[in-house]
Design an enzyme around this catalytic site. Sequence first.
Site, PDB file in Angstrom:
ATOM      1  N   LYS A 167      45.750  -6.810  -0.531  1.00 52.57           N
ATOM      2  CA  LYS A 167      44.817  -6.791  -1.658  1.00 52.57           C
ATOM      3  C   LYS A 167      44.131  -8.166  -1.676  1.00 52.57           C
ATOM      4  O   LYS A 167      44.741  -9.183  -2.011  1.00 52.57           O
ATOM      5  CB  LYS A 167      45.587  -6.562  -2.966  1.00 52.57           C
ATOM      6  CG  LYS A 167      44.700  -6.476  -4.174  1.00 52.57           C
ATOM      7  CD  LYS A 167      44.864  -7.717  -5.035  1.00 52.57           C
ATOM      8  CE  LYS A 167      43.833  -7.738  -6.132  1.00 52.57           C
ATOM      9  NZ  LYS A 167      42.958  -8.911  -6.044  1.00 52.57           N
ATOM     10  N   GLY A 177      48.611 -18.038  -3.867  1.00 57.47           N
ATOM     11  CA  GLY A 177      47.872 -18.152  -5.126  1.00 57.47           C
ATOM     12  C   GLY A 177      48.592 -19.096  -6.072  1.00 57.47           C
ATOM     13  O   GLY A 177      49.324 -19.995  -5.645  1.00 57.47           O
ATOM     14  N   GLU A 208      53.243 -18.755  -1.258  1.00 58.51           N
ATOM     15  CA  GLU A 208      52.543 -20.003  -0.943  1.00 58.51           C
ATOM     16  C   GLU A 208      51.728 -20.335  -2.179  1.00 58.51           C
ATOM     17  O   GLU A 208      50.715 -19.701  -2.457  1.00 58.51           O
ATOM     18  CB  GLU A 208      51.678 -19.762   0.309  1.00 58.51           C
ATOM     19  CG  GLU A 208      51.381 -21.032   1.054  1.00 58.51           C
ATOM     20  CD  GLU A 208      50.102 -21.674   0.575  1.00 58.51           C
ATOM     21  OE1 GLU A 208      50.210 -22.491  -0.376  1.00 58.51           O
ATOM     22  OE2 GLU A 208      49.041 -21.379   1.114  1.00 58.51           O
ATOM     23  N   LEU A 209      52.216 -21.320  -2.954  1.00 58.01           N
ATOM     24  CA  LEU A 209      51.698 -21.496  -4.317  1.00 58.01           C
ATOM     25  C   LEU A 209      50.964 -22.827  -4.483  1.00 58.01           C
ATOM     26  O   LEU A 209      50.460 -23.387  -3.517  1.00 58.01           O
ATOM     27  CB  LEU A 209      52.859 -21.332  -5.304  1.00 58.01           C
ATOM     28  CG  LEU A 209      53.692 -20.039  -5.091  1.00 58.01           C
ATOM     29  CD1 LEU A 209      54.884 -19.976  -6.018  1.00 58.01           C
ATOM     30  CD2 LEU A 209      52.817 -18.795  -5.244  1.00 58.01           C
ATOM     31  N   CYS A 226      44.984 -25.684  -1.550  1.00 59.71           N
ATOM     32  CA  CYS A 226      46.281 -26.026  -2.148  1.00 59.71           C
ATOM     33  C   CYS A 226      46.833 -27.330  -1.596  1.00 59.71           C
ATOM     34  O   CYS A 226      47.729 -27.918  -2.192  1.00 59.71           O
ATOM     35  CB  CYS A 226      47.293 -24.925  -1.858  1.00 59.71           C
ATOM     36  SG  CYS A 226      46.758 -23.341  -2.420  1.00 59.71           S
ATOM     37  N   GLU A 228      47.070 -29.799 -10.766  1.00 64.14           N
ATOM     38  CA  GLU A 228      46.200 -29.524  -9.630  1.00 64.14           C
ATOM     39  C   GLU A 228      44.749 -29.469 -10.146  1.00 64.14           C
ATOM     40  O   GLU A 228      44.495 -28.926 -11.225  1.00 64.14           O
ATOM     41  CB  GLU A 228      46.614 -28.155  -9.064  1.00 64.14           C
ATOM     42  CG  GLU A 228      46.017 -27.830  -7.732  1.00 64.14           C
ATOM     43  CD  GLU A 228      46.603 -26.536  -7.139  1.00 64.14           C
ATOM     44  OE1 GLU A 228      46.970 -25.624  -7.898  1.00 64.14           O
ATOM     45  OE2 GLU A 228      46.688 -26.458  -5.898  1.00 64.14           O
TER      46      GLU A 228
HETATM   47  C1  SIN Z   1      45.588 -23.300   1.185  1.00 64.48           C
HETATM   48  O1  SIN Z   1      44.786 -23.842   0.483  1.00 64.48           O
HETATM   49  O2  SIN Z   1      46.577 -22.765   0.703  1.00 64.48           O
HETATM   50  C2  SIN Z   1      45.453 -23.199   2.679  1.00 64.48           C
HETATM   51  C3  SIN Z   1      45.015 -24.420   3.321  1.00 64.48           C
HETATM   52  C4  SIN Z   1      45.298 -24.452   4.803  1.00 64.48           C
HETATM   53  O3  SIN Z   1      45.818 -23.511   5.385  1.00 64.48           O
HETATM   54  O4  SIN Z   1      44.993 -25.472   5.410  1.00 64.48           O
END
Ligand code: SIN
Length: 463
Positions: free
Chosen positions: A157, A210, A232-233, A266, A366
């Site tokens: 999704k 996210g 992966e946060l 992130c 963040e």
């Molecule tokens: C992300 O922002 O989660 C991914 C960044 C990356 O894979 O370099």
Amino acid sequence: MTENILVKNPATGELIEEVKTNTNEEIEQALLKSHESFKTWSSVNAHERSRLLQKWSNLIQKNKESIAKVMTLESGKPIKESLGEVDYATSYIDWYAEEAKRLYGRTVPANTETKRIIITRQPVGPVAAITPWNFPAAMMTRKAAPALAAGCTFVVKPAEETPLTTMKLIELAHQAGIPNDVVQCVNGDGPTIGDIFTNSPYIRKITFTGSTPVGKSLITKSADTMKHVSMELGGHAPVIVAADADIDFAVNQTIASKFRNAGQTCICANRVLVHESIVDEYAQKLATAVRQLKLGNGLKEDTDVGPVINKGGFNKVVSQLEDAVSKGAEVLCGNEFNANQEKGYYFVHPTVLKDVNEEMNIMQEETFGPVIPITTFTELDRAITIANSTPYGLASYFFTNDYRTGVYLHENLNFGIVGWNDGAPSAAHAPFGGMKESGIGREGGTEGIEPYLETKYLSIGNL
Ligand code: SIN
């Protein structure tokens, strides 16, 4: 009646395309198909799965220009970054096409002559993925490639902001010969689909990139059916610039880290801690370089920084800036905006702030925008304490040419990814992921296929 998704260009607010949302029944049906096709896909031999993945990667590369254009249109990122992301996305498929052939088991010496112990790996089962808007290609292939390589079926999704890139990639997977029921895409409202995925008895694994609150909720909801989870946060990456650092290089790498995708990654530099003895030179050089960055529509080839994705993202950046300035931060450049709520676009000029302190929100949260806050330290241990004083533990960076300082920083920073004189550490062959509230599991590298595998052991007796 479900409303369609209106995909808009964040640089202009213009409608790009209307995407049909799936009904709950259609999504349930997709999960059933995923379950039914698992038996056949998981028994396709690994070399054939590898060949199909490689074909998928080649097809994506053949369509690189058009995919990059769609990505820029829906995400706002500069076209040169979108082209780079297509390569980044296929690098995961290439890597896992190879790993598919290396899912080795083991034999363990038994404690009697009459037994043998054999350990095998098998796919966890159908996987459901929820992917973000900031990397609509690479975050999908980083999940789909290891899942398919392991023998799992896969339903994704994509984010409502950026479904088009993902849909195109899934179409190419089918063209490559990966069966339609083995890799599927569903569209619609995030929380509704999240509930359907987590409640489904067919799905054995949820993988998500996210925000931390959404990740926590998915973990909670996955508990009832004991699904495997990979999360992966969020992140809040510190950059430590030691007294002996090569300042020009540190400036260059800070920019590479911070302004990728307008600061909406992130792992991007979120707080810069500079040794007091060099802060003036570093800050002045950084501000001079940041002023040269071109803000604009990502379709223009010379654009370095695009818009932020939407009003919510814009408001967060503006509120952090207001808070920092009201508490005494000095603006070295930026802190200007080009936003039009009626049309629906939001640009933040690349900004550098000096004299930032820990009381400011920007040092605690963040940002997800093109802002660099700079603070100082005198003792390295103090820099480490500030760097670690966050619930997040995704990426961290430091600049030093002193190997003792480097090893000490590496060993004491509580982050899953550490860049030593490196502002761009991401790579398909390395395990990406965070500690603490930044997530569970790793994506990429040999580690990245493990979450898609179960371990089974066979004990043969009476020999
Ligand atoms: C992300 O922002 O989660 C991914 C960044 C990356 O894979 O370099």
